[in-house]
Design an enzyme around this catalytic site. Structure first.
Site, mmCIF file in Angstrom:
data_model
loop_
_atom_site.group_PDB
_atom_site.id
_atom_site.type_symbol
_atom_site.label_atom_id
_atom_site.label_comp_id
_atom_site.label_asym_id
_atom_site.label_seq_id
_atom_site.Cartn_x
_atom_site.Cartn_y
_atom_site.Cartn_z
ATOM 1 N N ASP A 145 0.840 -1.211 0.000
ATOM 2 C CA ASP A 145 0.000 0.000 0.000
ATOM 3 C C ASP A 145 0.872 1.256 0.000
ATOM 4 O O ASP A 145 0.586 2.219 0.720
ATOM 5 C CB ASP A 145 -0.936 -0.008 1.208
ATOM 6 C CG ASP A 145 -2.079 1.001 1.067
ATOM 7 O OD1 ASP A 145 -2.432 1.336 -0.091
ATOM 8 O OD2 ASP A 145 -2.626 1.443 2.089
ATOM 9 N N LYS A 147 2.027 4.695 -1.023
ATOM 10 C CA LYS A 147 1.392 5.883 -1.615
ATOM 11 C C LYS A 147 1.847 7.100 -0.823
ATOM 12 O O LYS A 147 2.348 6.971 0.305
ATOM 13 C CB LYS A 147 -0.131 5.755 -1.587
ATOM 14 C CG LYS A 147 -0.727 5.535 -0.190
ATOM 15 C CD LYS A 147 -2.226 5.313 -0.268
ATOM 16 C CE LYS A 147 -2.821 5.040 1.111
ATOM 17 N NZ LYS A 147 -4.291 4.811 1.046
ATOM 18 N N ASN A 150 1.152 7.526 2.882
ATOM 19 C CA ASN A 150 1.849 6.636 3.813
ATOM 20 C C ASN A 150 3.352 6.911 3.880
ATOM 21 O O ASN A 150 4.102 6.129 4.463
ATOM 22 C CB ASN A 150 1.620 5.173 3.427
ATOM 23 C CG ASN A 150 0.197 4.729 3.703
ATOM 24 O OD1 ASN A 150 -0.499 5.338 4.508
ATOM 25 N ND2 ASN A 150 -0.234 3.666 3.044
ATOM 26 N N ASP A 166 2.577 2.793 7.956
ATOM 27 C CA ASP A 166 1.308 2.078 7.772
ATOM 28 C C ASP A 166 1.505 0.700 7.149
ATOM 29 O O ASP A 166 1.435 0.520 5.928
ATOM 30 C CB ASP A 166 0.322 2.898 6.942
ATOM 31 C CG ASP A 166 -1.103 2.351 7.078
ATOM 32 O OD1 ASP A 166 -1.264 1.203 7.545
ATOM 33 O OD2 ASP A 166 -2.055 3.070 6.723
ATOM 34 N N THR A 197 -4.540 0.544 -2.473
ATOM 35 C CA THR A 197 -5.321 1.682 -2.940
ATOM 36 C C THR A 197 -5.413 1.621 -4.463
ATOM 37 O O THR A 197 -4.394 1.472 -5.136
ATOM 38 C CB THR A 197 -4.648 2.993 -2.495
ATOM 39 O OG1 THR A 197 -4.513 2.968 -1.062
ATOM 40 C CG2 THR A 197 -5.460 4.204 -2.913
#
Length: 311
Positions: A145, A147, A150, A166, A197
């Site tokens: 994840d 991005k 994060n 995260d 995401t």
């Protein structure tokens, strides 16, 4: 780094008392459906931390497994570009995860403010994150994840480190189970869970195919694209349309926004956003790419607020 501390849930009162004996809890920094994050002050030296307090009563059995998995992962991590779990305590009712305090804001906020980044800084950020991902993959962790939301700066000071945070969707494999350099697309250790995401999800995740750590390279490629032009590479009026664009994998470099960006930068973006994971650039190859300039290892916040918006 020393061993993380865990207080046994068979002694809940002792665990909570031990936490309270070591830390003062202060204001709320954030809230979620099952957790609250507060600023905590370590009594022995006054150092500030962020403590994530998770209520077990609000967790499903599956959620509880994820929390244990996240703690197990975070307990393994010791890298300057990844958020650090200082220690944790478990009682019958709650978890207390004492994390390093990151107060510099998200990379996402910097993108909104600056629109786009100079190539030198974008290269430095990419190299730093690639080195951090190489470390995580080596110890058996795939983030899944990655991005800008994060990716958080340690402080708002010039030179502050950018850190990966995260690990709620991350997956832990035993060290050595993940393929190494030159074998990033082996079937030795794959995953199937669709997660992450949508804008940053790799094509193989969207298709529901088995996948491995190459998904983190794709996500980093999306981040790099955004750093260089200020908007994501794939669009859609709905999630389904977005997925169709990702699966088509047609990376466009619109002249209006890319005319000042070097061919080497575009080449690296294209190789990171290659739909076929067997042909996608690996992290060791990425670190040897000519655009990842020698000496750009700090991944720190630029001391200059300038951007390349004039290009």
């Amino acid at each position: 780094m020393g061993n993380k501390h865990m207080s046994s849930c068979t002694q809940p009162q002792a665990a909570e008392k031990e936490f309270e004996s070591k830390y003062y809890t202060r204001e709320v920094l954030g809230r979620g459906s099952s957790a609250t994050v507060r600023r905590a002050i370590r009594k022995v030296d006054g150092k500030a931390f962020a403590v994530k307090i998770i209520r077990k009563s609000r967790l499903t059995p599956k959620d509880l497994r994820f929390v244990y998995e996240e703690i197990k992962m975070m307990s393994r991590i010791d890298h300057p570009s990844v958020v650090k779990l200082e220690e944790f305590f478990e009682t019958h009712a709650r978890f207390f995860l004492v994390m390093e305090m990151l107060s510099g804001g998200e990379l996402f906020d910097q993108i909104i403010e600056r629109k786009r980044f100079e190539e030198t800084e974008a290269s430095r950020i990419t190299k730093t994150l690639a080195v951090a991902l190489q470390y995580l993959h080596k110890i058996g962790i795939v983030h899944r994840d990655l991005k800008p939301e994060n990716l958080i700066y340690a402080s708002d000071s010039p030179g502050a480190h950018l850190k990966i945070t995260d690990f709620g969707l991350a997956k832990l494999r035993e060290p050595g189970a993940l393929p190494g350099a030159g074998a990033a697309h082996s079937e030795r250790e794959t995953m199937r869970t669709s997660c992450g995401t949508p804008s940053y999800a790799a094509p193989e995740v969207i298709r529901g195919h088995p996948y491995n750590q190459a998904v983190d390279v794709w996500s980093l490629g999306v981040v790099l694209y955004i750093l260089l032009c200020g908007y994501p590479p794939f669009h859609g009026g709905s999630t389904q349309e977005l997925y169709q664009a990702v699966l088509a994998g047609q990376v466009k470099f619109h002249p209006k926004h890319w005319k000042g960006v070097s061919g080497e930068a575009r080449d690296l973006v294209s190789r990171m956003l290659t739909v076929d994971p067997a042909k996608r650039i690996t992290i060791p190859q990425l670190l040897e790419h000519p655009w990842i300039r020698p000496g750009s290892t700090s991944g720190s916040r630029s001391s200059s607020s300038s951007s390349s918006s004039s290009s």
